[in-house]
Scaffold this motif. Structure first.
Motif, PDB file in Angstrom:
ATOM      1  N   LYS A 195      -3.004  -2.662  14.317  1.00 32.33           N
ATOM      2  CA  LYS A 195      -2.779  -1.420  13.953  1.00 32.33           C
ATOM      3  C   LYS A 195      -1.741  -0.996  15.089  1.00 32.33           C
ATOM      4  CE  LYS A 195      -6.207   0.672  12.435  1.00 32.33           C
ATOM      5  NZ  LYS A 195      -7.223   1.932  11.799  1.00 32.33           N
ATOM      6  N   LYS A 196      -1.639  -1.797  16.263  1.00 31.74           N
ATOM      7  CA  LYS A 196      -0.912  -1.346  17.179  1.00 31.74           C
ATOM      8  C   LYS A 196       0.632  -1.883  17.542  1.00 31.74           C
ATOM      9  CE  LYS A 196      -4.867   0.470  20.024  1.00 31.74           C
ATOM     10  NZ  LYS A 196      -5.381   0.293  21.177  1.00 31.74           N
ATOM     11  N   ASP A 197       0.601  -3.659  17.303  1.00 31.79           N
ATOM     12  CA  ASP A 197       1.467  -4.420  17.575  1.00 31.79           C
ATOM     13  C   ASP A 197       1.965  -4.971  16.373  1.00 31.79           C
ATOM     14  OD1 ASP A 197       0.731  -4.073  20.274  1.00 31.79           O
ATOM     15  OD2 ASP A 197      -0.344  -5.935  20.257  1.00 31.79           O
ATOM     16  N   ALA A 198       3.243  -5.125  16.357  1.00 30.05           N
ATOM     17  CA  ALA A 198       4.028  -5.633  15.182  1.00 30.05           C
ATOM     18  C   ALA A 198       3.488  -7.088  15.051  1.00 30.05           C
ATOM     19  CB  ALA A 198       5.577  -5.733  15.430  1.00 30.05           C
ATOM     20  N   PHE A 309      -5.542  -1.038   6.634  1.00 32.70           N
ATOM     21  CA  PHE A 309      -5.130  -0.352   7.759  1.00 32.70           C
ATOM     22  C   PHE A 309      -6.002   0.839   7.487  1.00 32.70           C
ATOM     23  CE2 PHE A 309      -1.228  -2.996   7.176  1.00 32.70           C
ATOM     24  CZ  PHE A 309      -1.313  -3.243   8.307  1.00 32.70           C
ATOM     25  N   LYS A 310      -6.502   1.429   6.295  1.00 32.22           N
ATOM     26  CA  LYS A 310      -6.960   2.669   6.092  1.00 32.22           C
ATOM     27  C   LYS A 310      -8.559   2.452   6.388  1.00 32.22           C
ATOM     28  CE  LYS A 310      -3.844   4.364   2.646  1.00 32.22           C
ATOM     29  NZ  LYS A 310      -3.592   4.665   1.204  1.00 32.22           N
ATOM     30  N   TYR A 313     -10.302  -3.074   8.611  1.00 29.65           N
ATOM     31  CA  TYR A 313     -10.724  -4.416   8.421  1.00 29.65           C
ATOM     32  C   TYR A 313      -9.533  -5.449   8.501  1.00 29.65           C
ATOM     33  CZ  TYR A 313      -9.319  -4.489   3.464  1.00 29.65           C
ATOM     34  OH  TYR A 313      -8.725  -4.558   2.427  1.00 29.65           O
ATOM     35  N   ASP A 314      -9.686  -6.249   9.506  1.00 34.18           N
ATOM     36  CA  ASP A 314      -8.264  -7.110   9.872  1.00 34.18           C
ATOM     37  C   ASP A 314      -8.403  -8.287   8.888  1.00 34.18           C
ATOM     38  OD1 ASP A 314      -6.078  -8.043  10.605  1.00 34.18           O
ATOM     39  OD2 ASP A 314      -6.456  -8.410  12.536  1.00 34.18           O
ATOM     40  N   ASP A 315      -7.640  -8.072   7.773  1.00 32.12           N
ATOM     41  CA  ASP A 315      -7.701  -9.366   6.786  1.00 32.12           C
ATOM     42  C   ASP A 315      -6.209  -9.597   6.959  1.00 32.12           C
ATOM     43  OD1 ASP A 315      -7.388 -11.090   4.758  1.00 32.12           O
ATOM     44  OD2 ASP A 315      -6.884  -9.435   3.119  1.00 32.12           O
ATOM     45  N   SER A 316      -6.029 -10.855   8.058  1.00 31.03           N
ATOM     46  CA  SER A 316      -4.875 -11.050   8.627  1.00 31.03           C
ATOM     47  C   SER A 316      -3.685 -11.143   7.514  1.00 31.03           C
ATOM     48  CB  SER A 316      -5.075 -12.249   9.409  1.00 31.03           C
ATOM     49  OG  SER A 316      -5.878 -12.092  10.476  1.00 31.03           O
ATOM     50  N   LEU A 317      -4.064 -12.096   6.644  1.00 34.92           N
ATOM     51  CA  LEU A 317      -2.916 -12.493   5.834  1.00 34.92           C
ATOM     52  C   LEU A 317      -3.062 -12.153   4.082  1.00 34.92           C
ATOM     53  CD1 LEU A 317      -2.156 -16.085   7.126  1.00 34.92           C
ATOM     54  CD2 LEU A 317      -1.386 -13.905   7.943  1.00 34.92           C
ATOM     55  N   ASP A 318      -4.007 -11.017   4.060  1.00 34.47           N
ATOM     56  CA  ASP A 318      -4.007 -10.401   2.763  1.00 34.47           C
ATOM     57  C   ASP A 318      -4.740 -11.307   1.625  1.00 34.47           C
ATOM     58  OD1 ASP A 318      -2.743  -8.175   3.748  1.00 34.47           O
ATOM     59  OD2 ASP A 318      -0.942  -9.182   3.284  1.00 34.47           O
TER      60      ASP A 318
END
Length: 436
Positions: A195-198, A309-310, A313-318
């Motif tokens: 949520k910070k870096d591209a 993002f809401k 949870y970081d599901d990297s590749l959806d």
């Protein structure tokens, strides 16, 4: 005794041989799809997580997985027996329907392989490779195998007792992988800079190539599940093509309306979302139903990928946004769009079947999703406690390709083995002159 005399149909066998090869190709296709979506520093690690799944799941499946999934039921529809452990008793003369049992077992193996590989997308960039090697075989036995028995095995409770329908794997493949991916993402926590870096895909042509191979293999996945060269296979084949197309268009429509730009990544993701949703329903719905199922998945999944993002949870590749959500959509919509011409009797809500089938589909979705999430979370936590599942922060920052595999996908950024990270790979003018 000839194969023909044993009831083996050569046409059905030829088609299933081709379908099995198509489904196996999906895992290398997934590797490219995922590999293109990560950053340059972890491309090879992403490819490896898919490729090693082929070997790990194959060993487990041949040793015990097939027998437990498709052996005679032993515990009230929950699991099979070990009669065929090590593929015991399954010679070339053994028949499953109209095809050799060994071929059927291999076809089902390719489903188990890609389901395990799908989970890797949820934890991209930050998982220890050694922990992944432990996780895959344990997960295959404790999560995939039981669910496969529930849905497809003789006496499995989802099909035989509940009466829910799943033609090609919305429950064992899509919902199971999506729920498991969410569980592991929570165990490992978000990537550094989430949520910070591209964190943009580094190679979109690779993503599209991977999506194309997945789509190609999906015809074997869905049409092959008819287990014969027949009209049902043809209908499932056409439904698969149609849903992939409307999924693609639905995703692009949302992007254009929401962001003002239809993207390459969106086109690839939308096609996959449509294919995910039609997987359980391709043998139950009409062509019109397939078009609607694919469109619904393309639209809903394009929004669902932003939930991480809401909800933090970081599901990297959806994996959650595409496979879990798409699998739920496709499985539930069987209860709405099922037609008796495809199912042999069961009809959905829009065709006079009432709410009964939709309720059955909902129970199956909740049960499978909850089981996969809880057991996977437990496996992940145990591995994390014993050996650590999350890569070291330094390794994650540097990139897993170099720190784990001592390789890089591209020659920039590293001079050679043991060179300091960040050193220029471009030789100095003097070096170039000397080499010349």
């Amino acid at each position: 005794m000839s194969f023909a005399a044993q009831g083996i149909d050569t046409g059905d066998t030829a088609w299933l041989l081709a379908a099995t090869a198509l489904v196996l190709l999906m895992t290398p296709g997934l590797a490219l799809f995922y590999g293109g979506m990560v950053r340059t520093k972890s491309v090879l690690n992403m490819l490896m997580m898919s490729f090693v799944s082929i070997a790990l799941v194959t060993v487990v499946w041949l040793a015990a997985g097939y027998s437990l999934a498709f052996g005679d039921d032993t515990f009230g529809g929950l699991i099979g027996n070990l009669k065929h452990a090590g593929m015991s008793g399954l010679g070339p003369d053994s028949v499953h329907g109209t095809v050799p049992t060994l071929l059927f077992a291999t076809f089902q193996l390719t489903f188990a392989i890609i389901t395990a590989a799908l989970i890797s997308g949820a934890i991209a960039d930050r998982a220890k490779f050694g922990a992944w090697l432990v996780f895959v075989p344990v997960w295959a036995l404790l999560v995939y195998v039981p669910v496969a028995h529930w849905v497809w095995g003789p006496g499995g409770w989802v099909l035989d007792k509940l009466g829910a329908l799943d033609f090609a794997g919305g429950l064992p493949v899509e919902i199971t992988s999506g729920a498991s991916g969410l569980a592991l993402a929570l165990v490992l926590g978000p990537r550094l800079g989430f949520k910070k870096d591209a964190m943009r895909p580094h190679n979109l042509p690779m993503v599209v190539l991977g999506a194309g191979l997945l789509w190609f293999g999906w015809f074997g996945f869905n049409a092959g599940s008819a287990l014969g060269a027949n009209g049902l296979a043809a209908a499932a084949f056409l439904n698969t093509l149609a849903a992939g197309c409307t999924g693609l268009l639905g995703w692009l429509f949302v992007e254009q309306k929401r962001d003002g730009h239809p993207t390459t990544l969106g086109a690839a993701s939308g096609a996959v979302a449509g294919l995910v949703a039609i997987t359980p329903s391709c043998g139950s719905v009409s062509l019109l139903g397939a078009l609607v199922v694919g469109l619904a998945a393309g639209v809903v999944c394009s929004y669902a990928v932003g939930w991480k993002f809401k909800l933090n949870y970081d599901d990297s590749l959806d994996v959650v946004g595409v496979h879990l959500v798409g699998g739920v959509i496709g499985t539930l919509l069987i209860g709405v769009f099922a037609v008796k011409e495809m199912t042999g009797g069961t009809e959905g809500l829009l065709y006079g079947g009432g709410l009964a089938q939709l309720g059955k589909q909902l129970v199956a979705v909740v049960a499978v999703g909850a089981y996969a999430f809880l057991v996977t979370y437990g496996i992940g936590k145990l591995i994390d406690k014993v050996m650590g599942f999350r890569a070291d922060e330094e390794h994650e920052h540097t990139g897993l390709d170099l720190t784990v595999h001592a390789e890089t996908a591209y020659d920039h950024g590293v001079l050679g083995h043991g060179a300091p990270v960040g050193a220029s790979s471009v030789p100095s003018a003097q070096k170039v002159k000397t080499q010349a």
